[in-house]
Design an enzyme around this catalytic site. Sequence first.
Site, PDB file in Angstrom:
ATOM      1  N   TYR A 114      -9.535   7.092  10.337  1.00 21.43           N
ATOM      2  CA  TYR A 114      -9.061   7.403  11.689  1.00 21.43           C
ATOM      3  C   TYR A 114      -9.950   8.395  12.428  1.00 21.43           C
ATOM      4  CZ  TYR A 114      -4.951   4.750  10.408  1.00 21.43           C
ATOM      5  OH  TYR A 114      -4.123   3.732  10.023  1.00 21.43           O
ATOM      6  N   PHE A 142      -5.677   5.224  -0.593  1.00 21.53           N
ATOM      7  CA  PHE A 142      -4.698   4.150  -0.507  1.00 21.53           C
ATOM      8  C   PHE A 142      -4.592   3.458  -1.864  1.00 21.53           C
ATOM      9  CE2 PHE A 142      -6.105   4.530   3.906  1.00 21.53           C
ATOM     10  CZ  PHE A 142      -4.908   4.482   4.597  1.00 21.53           C
ATOM     11  N   TYR A 170       0.834  -1.202   0.000  1.00 22.05           N
ATOM     12  CA  TYR A 170       0.000   0.000   0.000  1.00 22.05           C
ATOM     13  C   TYR A 170       0.868   1.251   0.000  1.00 22.05           C
ATOM     14  CZ  TYR A 170       1.231   0.655   4.902  1.00 22.05           C
ATOM     15  OH  TYR A 170       1.925   0.844   6.065  1.00 22.05           O
ATOM     16  N   PHE A 175       1.934   9.671   3.564  1.00 20.67           N
ATOM     17  CA  PHE A 175       2.210   9.520   4.991  1.00 20.67           C
ATOM     18  C   PHE A 175       2.753   8.142   5.348  1.00 20.67           C
ATOM     19  CE2 PHE A 175      -2.381   8.767   4.429  1.00 20.67           C
ATOM     20  CZ  PHE A 175      -2.514   7.469   4.925  1.00 20.67           C
ATOM     21  N   ASP A 176       2.627   7.142   4.443  1.00 19.75           N
ATOM     22  CA  ASP A 176       3.155   5.816   4.756  1.00 19.75           C
ATOM     23  C   ASP A 176       3.158   4.974   3.487  1.00 19.75           C
ATOM     24  OD1 ASP A 176       4.203   3.752   6.187  1.00 19.75           O
ATOM     25  OD2 ASP A 176       2.321   3.149   7.161  1.00 19.75           O
ATOM     26  N   ILE A 214      -8.049  -0.451   9.792  1.00 16.21           N
ATOM     27  CA  ILE A 214      -9.202   0.445   9.717  1.00 16.21           C
ATOM     28  C   ILE A 214     -10.352  -0.256   8.974  1.00 16.21           C
ATOM     29  CG2 ILE A 214      -7.854   2.567   9.873  1.00 16.21           C
ATOM     30  CD1 ILE A 214      -7.985   2.789   6.828  1.00 16.21           C
TER      31      ILE A 214
END
Length: 769
Positions: free
Chosen positions: A729, A745, A673, A683-684, A703
Site C-alpha cells: 500500500y 499474508f 488469507y 488487520f484482515d 496489490i
Amino acid sequence: MHARFACFFLLLLSSAGLAINIPKFKWGQDKSKIFLSIDIKCSENRQLDLSDDKFNFECDTAKGRHQLQFVLREDIDASGSKCESKGKREECVLLKKGEEHYFDQLMEDPKPFRKYMTVDWKMAEKIDDDNDDGDGVFDGSPVKQLSAKKLQKVLNKEDMVVVFMRYPWCNKCEYARETFIEVARKMKKDAVFGVVDARENRLARSVWNFTSGTCDYKCFHYVHRRHEGAYQIKHEHDANDMVEVLSRYKTPLLDVLPSSSSTALEAIQNAKKLKVVAILPDPKDTALEGVVHEVAKAFRGKLEFAVAYGTIQGTGEVPPSIKLYKPFDDGVSTYIGNLHSAAEISKFLDINCLPQVQEYDFRLQETMDGLGLPGLHFWVDEKPEATKRARVEVMREVAKALVGKMYVMQFDERRHSYLKDNFHGPYDLLLGIQDSFGSNPKRYAYKGAFTAEAISKFADDYLNGLLEPSRKSEDEPEEAWEPGTLKKIVHTTLAGHMHGGPNATVIAFHKSELDDKWASRLTRLAQPLKVVPSVLIGLYNLNANHVPTDILGDEPLSSPVRLAVFLPSAAPGTPPIMYTGSKWSQRALLEFLKPHIPSVEAAWDEVWAEAKRLDEEQKALREAEAAARKAEEERIAALPKISITPDDGIIKQVIKEGDGEVPPAGSGVKAHYTGTLLDGTKFDSSRDRGQPFEFKLGQGMVIKCWDQAFATMKVGEQALLTCQSDYAYGEQGTGPIPAKATLKFDVELVGFDAPEPVEQEEDFSQDEL
C-alpha cells in the site's frame, strides 16, 4: 382597511374636541424584520397595539396627543414584535415579519402618510428584488388578473370562480402556473379563472384564509361558489386530473329531487355512483336542512348530495332519512343515528363511502387514519387466481360485521410483503391488525386458520382488549440449556425468565452481536456458576428483539451491555436488580451477584474455587497454544525463502505444497488469507468471515504482491508472503495499515476459474478486401 381607517380615526377624535397629530417616522427592513423610528418624545400614556395586519402607536407629548395608525401591506408576527425608547426624540419599533422576504411597501395605502414617512436606508440592508411579477405568463390566457375590485364583482356575479393566489416573492408554486392555464382553457365555459396578488387583495386573503405562511411546496387553488362559499383544493400536476376535480364543483351543492315517485332514486342507484340522498319531511325544517347543508359542504368535491322532501312514493321510505348510494358492496347504506349531528353523519359517510374491503394505496393512509378506526390487513398473491378470490370472499364476509368498528384492507403479496415485517409474526403471515398508519402503531399478528369464523373471533378479541401486541423476536432456541453456559433469550421467552421461573436469571441485554471481549467476559461469568444449577446467565440481543423499555427505560444503553438480575421469589412487576458498576471483571461480576442471589452466596466457596480452577485451566491452555504458535513460527521462519522479484520486494515461503496447475493471467482466483503487520497485529482475514476472497489475476484488482505471488502458486498451496510497501500500500497506507508498512499474508490458493477466451478479430488480406 386602508386610508379610510386613518381618516375615520382622526375625524372621531376631532369630533370629541381632541387634537391629534401624526408624527414623522422612518422605516427600513431586512428579510426578517421591519424597523420603525418615530420622531417623537413621549411624556405619558405610551401605547403600542399590534395585530398581524394592523399597527397602532400613540402617546401624549408636550404638544398634545400623537398617533401613528395604519394597515400593514402584509402580515407580521405581532408576538415577536417590540417597541422601546431611544435617545431624546425617538421611539423605535421592531416588527417581525410573518415570512422572510422584502416588503415592496410598508402599508396597504401609503398615500395619507407620504409627507410624514421616509425610507431610512441606514436601517435597511441592500434589498434584492425578490418580487416576481409572473413574467407575463398569464398574458393572453383565459386567466384574468383580478384586483380587489374586480374580484368582488366576479364573486358577486359568477356561479363558480377558480383562483390562483400568490405572493410575488414566493415562487414555490410557480411550477403550477402552466397547468392552471391549461385547465382554464379546458373549462372556460364552466368557471371564471383568475390570478390574484395576495398583497393587493385582502378580500381574497380573508375569503380563503390565505396567509404569508402559505408559501410552501404544497400548492392549492381556491374555488368560490356563489351562495355557497369558498373551498381550497390541492393542485394536481396533470391538467385532466385537475379538470376532474374541479368538475365536481360545477353542480349545485344540493340537487333537489322530485318527490312524486321512486324513479329518481332508482336512477341514482342504477348510475353506480357515490351519491348521498337526504329525504327530509318538509323544506321548512331549516334545522335539518342546515345540518345536511353543513355535511354537504364538508364533503364538497368528494361526494354528490341530493335532497328530496316528503315520502317517496313506491319506496315506503319515511322521512327523515339519509342514504348513501354506492357502486360496491350492497349498493346502499342507511344512516341510523342522530340526524341533527353533522359530526356523526360525516363519520358515517367517511366509513361507508369506501368499499368494505379496500385495496391498499399509500395515498389512502391519511384517509384511513382520519376514520379513527383500526385496520384489519390481509395479503393475497395474484396467482393462483382461485386462491385470491377465495381469500377476498372470506374477508368480505368478515368485513360485513366490522363496519364502523374496523376497516379491512387488501395488500398485494409481491408489492407489499415488506409491510408484513413490522407485524413480527410468522414468515408466512397472511393477516394482522394495525391500530393506525401513524408512527409506532401497535400491531397484532394472526396465526390461525384463514376462515371467516376464526378471523372474526380474532377481530372481536382485539376489539374487546383481549390481545397483546406482537413484538419483534428472534426464533426460540431449540437446544437445551446446560448450567455453566450462556442461554439465548428472545422476546417470546423473556417473560418466563423475569418472574416466577425456576431459576434466578441474570440477563445481559446487548445492542448488537457481542465482540470477542464481551463474549469472553460473559462466558467467564457463566462457567463457574455451573456449580449452582439454579442460576442462569442469558443473552438478549436488543437489535433482533423488542426493546423492553419497562426494564431498560427509554434512554439508550450507555455501554454495550446492561446486566439485570431477576429473582424467582420476586412478585410480578418488581423491577430487576441492575448492575451499575464500572468493572466488568469476573470477580467484580460474581461479587455483585453474591449478595443478591441466595444460592450463589450459599455456594460461594465452591463458585470461587471453580472460577480459580477454570482460570488455571485456561492459563495452561493459553501457554500450550502459545508454545505451539511459536514452534509453528519457527518452522515457517526456517522454510526456504523464494524471491518473486529481483529486489526481494516479494518473498514467498511455502507452508504446504499444492498440486495441479498454476493460474494464468485473467483467471478468477479464489483464495483465503490472513493479513498481519510485522508486529503480528491482524488487520484482515477471509478465514474469519468464512468466505474465500475472489479476484481476477493480473488485472490490477489487488496489490502487486498478490498479482505476482499467486501467479506462482498451485491449487491447494499455502504460503507466507512478505510484501514490502512498494508492492503493498505504498507510502500512503490505507485504513488500519500505516504508511510504508511491510505486510505478511498467510495465503492459500483454494482454486481458480480459467480466463474467458478472447475473441480474435478476423485478419483480412488486401486481396480479400
